[in-house]
Each structure stands twice: as C-alpha cells, then as structure tokens.
Design a protein around this motif. Structure first.
Motif, mmCIF file in Angstrom:
data_model
loop_
_atom_site.group_PDB
_atom_site.id
_atom_site.type_symbol
_atom_site.label_atom_id
_atom_site.label_comp_id
_atom_site.label_asym_id
_atom_site.label_seq_id
_atom_site.Cartn_x
_atom_site.Cartn_y
_atom_site.Cartn_z
ATOM 1 N N MET A 95 154.522 131.753 37.980
ATOM 2 C CA MET A 95 154.408 132.872 37.027
ATOM 3 C C MET A 95 155.710 133.556 37.624
ATOM 4 S SD MET A 95 151.880 135.755 36.230
ATOM 5 C CE MET A 95 151.408 134.755 34.775
ATOM 6 N N THR A 96 156.669 134.199 36.610
ATOM 7 C CA THR A 96 157.815 134.855 36.908
ATOM 8 C C THR A 96 157.416 136.356 36.914
ATOM 9 O OG1 THR A 96 158.313 135.373 34.764
ATOM 10 C CG2 THR A 96 159.440 133.440 36.103
ATOM 11 N N GLU A 97 158.138 137.084 38.061
ATOM 12 C CA GLU A 97 157.659 138.659 37.899
ATOM 13 C C GLU A 97 158.166 139.303 36.810
ATOM 14 O OE1 GLU A 97 158.942 140.675 41.464
ATOM 15 O OE2 GLU A 97 158.886 138.986 42.691
ATOM 16 N N PHE A 98 157.372 140.397 36.394
ATOM 17 C CA PHE A 98 157.518 141.493 35.397
ATOM 18 C C PHE A 98 158.395 142.543 35.713
ATOM 19 C CE2 PHE A 98 152.760 140.173 34.548
ATOM 20 C CZ PHE A 98 153.174 138.866 33.977
ATOM 21 N N SER A 99 159.239 142.898 34.671
ATOM 22 C CA SER A 99 160.142 143.985 34.995
ATOM 23 C C SER A 99 159.765 144.977 33.849
ATOM 24 C CB SER A 99 161.645 143.673 34.764
ATOM 25 O OG SER A 99 161.876 143.201 33.444
ATOM 26 N N ALA A 100 159.882 146.287 34.241
ATOM 27 C CA ALA A 100 159.842 147.488 33.547
ATOM 28 C C ALA A 100 160.211 147.489 32.195
ATOM 29 C CB ALA A 100 159.996 148.746 34.169
ATOM 30 N N ASP A 101 161.414 146.832 32.053
ATOM 31 C CA ASP A 101 162.166 146.901 30.761
ATOM 32 C C ASP A 101 161.637 145.869 29.599
ATOM 33 O OD1 ASP A 101 163.118 144.602 32.133
ATOM 34 O OD2 ASP A 101 165.218 144.726 31.150
ATOM 35 N N THR A 159 138.693 139.727 33.915
ATOM 36 C CA THR A 159 139.279 139.905 35.109
ATOM 37 C C THR A 159 140.342 138.991 35.391
ATOM 38 O OG1 THR A 159 137.007 140.489 35.959
ATOM 39 C CG2 THR A 159 138.660 139.776 37.499
ATOM 40 N N ILE A 160 141.675 139.668 36.127
ATOM 41 C CA ILE A 160 142.704 138.612 36.285
ATOM 42 C C ILE A 160 142.151 137.777 37.232
ATOM 43 C CG2 ILE A 160 145.152 138.485 36.792
ATOM 44 C CD1 ILE A 160 145.283 141.298 35.392
ATOM 45 N N ASP A 161 141.945 136.331 37.145
ATOM 46 C CA ASP A 161 141.495 135.476 38.387
ATOM 47 C C ASP A 161 142.767 135.089 38.888
ATOM 48 O OD1 ASP A 161 138.898 135.896 37.665
ATOM 49 O OD2 ASP A 161 138.951 134.421 36.288
ATOM 50 N N ASP A 162 143.966 134.794 38.480
ATOM 51 C CA ASP A 162 145.225 134.358 39.078
ATOM 52 C C ASP A 162 145.699 135.398 40.121
ATOM 53 O OD1 ASP A 162 148.447 133.943 38.870
ATOM 54 O OD2 ASP A 162 147.326 131.838 38.802
ATOM 55 N N ASN A 178 151.806 140.556 40.279
ATOM 56 C CA ASN A 178 152.814 140.854 39.373
ATOM 57 C C ASN A 178 152.324 142.210 38.671
ATOM 58 O OD1 ASN A 178 154.523 139.048 40.379
ATOM 59 N ND2 ASN A 178 153.849 137.409 38.987
ATOM 60 N N VAL A 179 151.215 142.223 38.016
ATOM 61 C CA VAL A 179 150.969 143.165 36.905
ATOM 62 C C VAL A 179 150.736 144.355 37.719
ATOM 63 C CG1 VAL A 179 149.153 143.822 35.526
ATOM 64 C CG2 VAL A 179 149.893 141.504 35.224
#
Length: 99
Positions: free
Chosen positions: A1-7, A78-81, A87-88
């Motif tokens: 999974m890629t990182e998230f960005s604020a934009d 729940t976020i299990d990953d 990231n979130v």
C-alpha cells in the motif's frame, strides 16, 4: 500500500449523517461504548472515521474504516492491516498537527 498525502483527502460526513454525532459500538463481548465523531474522510478509494470515546477513558482518538455492505448499511470496522493503519494514522496526524 502506498502512503497517503493530505492533498488526496476529501472530507466527508457519512457517519455523522447516518448515525449522528455520537456512535454506539459493541465489542466482540457485547460491551457498548459511545464515541463522538471527530473527523471523516476519503483517501485513495477508502473511507475512514476518527472517533473519540465519550467517557474520556482514552486521550487518543481511534480510527475506523468505513465500509458499505451489500444492502447499503454503513459499518465501522477495525483496520487490521498494519501498513494501512500506520498510513492513515500518519495522515491524520499530518492533517491535525501540520508542521
């Protein structure tokens, strides 16, 4: 999974619109806890809700993934990953405490 960005963030209100400002959640043992909805957002095709326990037992908010079931019902899971959760969580910190 890629990182998230604020934009990439789109602010939403699906959980608040559906459940109201306070959400009742049950754990696996059936115990009920009440959470206030702090923030909701979509990013990279997924939806998340940031909730804080109403009783003040935790200083840190909790982040849940918002999913829509086949019958259209909203659920908070729940976020299990570990990578997705990290990231979130980092994204929420960036949005809440910008440098």
């Amino acid at each position: 999974m890629t990182e998230f960005s604020a934009d990439q963030v789109v602010w939403t209100s699906r959980v608040s619109d559906h459940f109201g400002p306070v959400v009742e959640l049950r754990d696996d043992a059936g115990a009920v806890s009440y959470y206030s909805v702090e923030k909701e957002f979509d990013v990279a095709g997924s939806s998340y809700a940031v909730l804080r326990q109403e009783d003040g037992s935790s200083e840190e908010p909790e982040i849940f993934k918002i999913v829509t079931t086949a019958d259209g019902t909203l659920e908070l899971i729940t976020i299990d990953d570990d990578e997705e959760w990290e990231n979130v969580s980092e994204l929420y910190d960036e949005l809440t405490f910008p440098e």
